[in-house]
Design a protein around this motif. Structure first.
Motif, mmCIF file in Angstrom:
data_model
loop_
_atom_site.group_PDB
_atom_site.id
_atom_site.type_symbol
_atom_site.label_atom_id
_atom_site.label_comp_id
_atom_site.label_asym_id
_atom_site.label_seq_id
_atom_site.Cartn_x
_atom_site.Cartn_y
_atom_site.Cartn_z
ATOM 1 N N ASN A 107 -7.278 6.463 -15.568
ATOM 2 C CA ASN A 107 -6.465 5.357 -15.917
ATOM 3 C C ASN A 107 -6.672 4.160 -14.561
ATOM 4 O OD1 ASN A 107 -5.309 3.364 -16.239
ATOM 5 N ND2 ASN A 107 -3.460 4.881 -17.176
ATOM 6 N N GLN A 108 -6.829 3.349 -14.611
ATOM 7 C CA GLN A 108 -7.048 1.806 -12.956
ATOM 8 C C GLN A 108 -5.912 1.562 -13.335
ATOM 9 O OE1 GLN A 108 -9.457 2.743 -10.555
ATOM 10 N NE2 GLN A 108 -9.586 3.471 -11.832
ATOM 11 N N HIS A 109 -4.511 1.674 -14.221
ATOM 12 C CA HIS A 109 -3.829 0.821 -14.767
ATOM 13 C C HIS A 109 -2.441 1.381 -13.166
ATOM 14 C CE1 HIS A 109 0.117 -1.376 -15.901
ATOM 15 N NE2 HIS A 109 0.414 -0.436 -16.355
ATOM 16 N N LEU A 110 -1.760 1.071 -12.362
ATOM 17 C CA LEU A 110 -1.068 1.644 -11.274
ATOM 18 C C LEU A 110 -1.919 2.002 -10.505
ATOM 19 C CD1 LEU A 110 2.269 2.314 -14.652
ATOM 20 C CD2 LEU A 110 2.352 0.919 -12.554
ATOM 21 N N PHE A 111 -3.183 2.453 -10.171
ATOM 22 C CA PHE A 111 -3.902 2.816 -9.652
ATOM 23 C C PHE A 111 -3.520 3.101 -8.177
ATOM 24 C CE2 PHE A 111 -7.600 4.171 -7.684
ATOM 25 C CZ PHE A 111 -8.116 5.564 -7.679
ATOM 26 N N ALA A 112 -2.732 4.205 -7.078
ATOM 27 C CA ALA A 112 -2.440 3.989 -6.481
ATOM 28 C C ALA A 112 -3.241 5.392 -5.603
ATOM 29 C CB ALA A 112 -0.850 3.005 -6.075
ATOM 30 N N VAL A 113 -3.640 5.417 -4.513
ATOM 31 C CA VAL A 113 -3.761 6.401 -4.049
ATOM 32 C C VAL A 113 -3.701 6.608 -2.407
ATOM 33 C CG1 VAL A 113 -4.821 7.820 -5.439
ATOM 34 C CG2 VAL A 113 -6.289 6.459 -4.820
ATOM 35 N N SER A 114 -4.173 7.241 -1.995
ATOM 36 C CA SER A 114 -4.380 7.560 -0.210
ATOM 37 C C SER A 114 -4.884 9.365 0.096
ATOM 38 C CB SER A 114 -2.419 7.482 0.487
ATOM 39 O OG SER A 114 -2.104 9.014 0.413
ATOM 40 N N PHE A 115 -5.694 9.300 1.149
ATOM 41 C CA PHE A 115 -5.983 10.033 1.172
ATOM 42 C C PHE A 115 -6.466 10.350 2.524
ATOM 43 C CE2 PHE A 115 -8.630 7.530 -2.161
ATOM 44 C CZ PHE A 115 -8.499 8.773 -2.791
ATOM 45 N N VAL B 145 -0.322 8.947 -5.535
ATOM 46 C CA VAL B 145 -0.927 9.901 -4.960
ATOM 47 C C VAL B 145 -1.049 9.982 -3.778
ATOM 48 C CG1 VAL B 145 -2.619 11.836 -5.967
ATOM 49 C CG2 VAL B 145 -1.033 10.727 -7.748
ATOM 50 N N LYS B 146 -1.191 11.805 -3.464
ATOM 51 C CA LYS B 146 -1.469 12.018 -1.373
ATOM 52 C C LYS B 146 -2.334 12.891 -2.024
ATOM 53 C CE LYS B 146 -0.835 11.681 2.983
ATOM 54 N NZ LYS B 146 0.484 12.314 3.820
ATOM 55 N N PHE B 147 -3.325 12.402 -0.716
ATOM 56 C CA PHE B 147 -4.492 13.623 -1.248
ATOM 57 C C PHE B 147 -4.470 14.318 0.741
ATOM 58 C CE2 PHE B 147 -5.524 11.871 -4.983
ATOM 59 C CZ PHE B 147 -5.455 12.740 -5.981
ATOM 60 N N GLU C 277 -2.326 19.039 -1.152
ATOM 61 C CA GLU C 277 -2.761 19.314 -0.388
ATOM 62 C C GLU C 277 -3.207 21.024 -0.107
ATOM 63 O OE1 GLU C 277 -0.276 20.524 3.646
ATOM 64 O OE2 GLU C 277 1.468 19.330 2.172
ATOM 65 N N ASP C 278 -4.176 20.773 0.468
ATOM 66 C CA ASP C 278 -5.079 21.349 0.727
ATOM 67 C C ASP C 278 -6.245 22.785 -0.449
ATOM 68 O OD1 ASP C 278 -5.149 21.770 3.830
ATOM 69 O OD2 ASP C 278 -3.579 22.728 3.794
ATOM 70 N N CYS C 279 -6.051 20.883 -1.346
ATOM 71 C CA CYS C 279 -6.996 21.316 -2.698
ATOM 72 C C CYS C 279 -8.394 21.573 -3.064
ATOM 73 C CB CYS C 279 -5.980 20.617 -3.958
ATOM 74 S SG CYS C 279 -4.349 20.733 -4.305
ATOM 75 N N ASN C 280 -8.663 22.388 -3.655
ATOM 76 C CA ASN C 280 -10.266 21.629 -4.172
ATOM 77 C C ASN C 280 -10.087 21.307 -5.955
ATOM 78 O OD1 ASN C 280 -12.728 21.923 -4.434
ATOM 79 N ND2 ASN C 280 -13.299 23.863 -4.597
#
Length: 158
Positions: free
Chosen positions: A53-61, A37-39, A20-23
């Motif tokens: 690593n594309q294995h288990l790659f799960a993100v939200s922005f 992981v949420k950004f 959160e609010d990271c650079n």
């Protein structure tokens, strides 16, 4: 609220994390794991997610600046990009099935041989994608923005 600009995060595993609010601009993410992981409110200029690593790659922005990032050949099914700046982002050969681009700016984003089936671009702005080079079956667009799909034909619509 971390400033990790230019740091080497290679090989680190992030699971069930929120940034959160990271650079994170210019960080190295070679074989870094991003699993659920949420950004939010982050600045992430020029990251090469294809090296992660594309294995288990799960993100939200959400409300994140991702300008000049590359998602080349990443598998990002159902990924939300909510109110993000995605200027000059490379989505070449990226799997974006059911991805959401709510209120995101895609100026100069590159879509080539990308899978955007069932993706939601109804409130996205400044995008251009060629329907002949991308899979867009059942993708959602709004009017008049959908006319951007015809841009390459240099036709006039009155």
């Amino acid at each position: 609220h971390c400033d990790l600009q230019g740091e080497d995060l290679s090989g680190i595993n992030f699971t069930d994390c929120v940034f959160e609010d990271c650079n994170l601009s210019g960080t190295k993410i070679l074989q870094t794991t991003f699993n659920d992981v949420k950004f939010s409110g982050c600045k992430m200029l020029g990251l090469h997610f294809e090296t992660a690593n594309q294995h288990l790659f799960a993100v939200s922005f959400e409300k994140t600046i991702l300008n000049l990032c590359s998602f080349y050949q990443c598998k990002m099914k159902k990924t939300p990009f909510l109110q993000c700046s995605l200027q000059e982002v490379d989505f070449t050969e990226t799997l974006l099935t059911e991805a959401r681009f709510d209120g995101s700016d895609l100026k100069g984003a590159k879509f080539e041989h990308s899978v955007l089936e069932k993706a939601d671009l109804r409130t996205a702005v400044n995008y251009f994608l060629d329907p002949e080079l991308n899979r867009i079956r059942q993708a959602r667009f709004s009017s008049p923005a959908v006319l951007a799909l015809l841009g390459k034909y240099q036709i006039r619509i009155d």
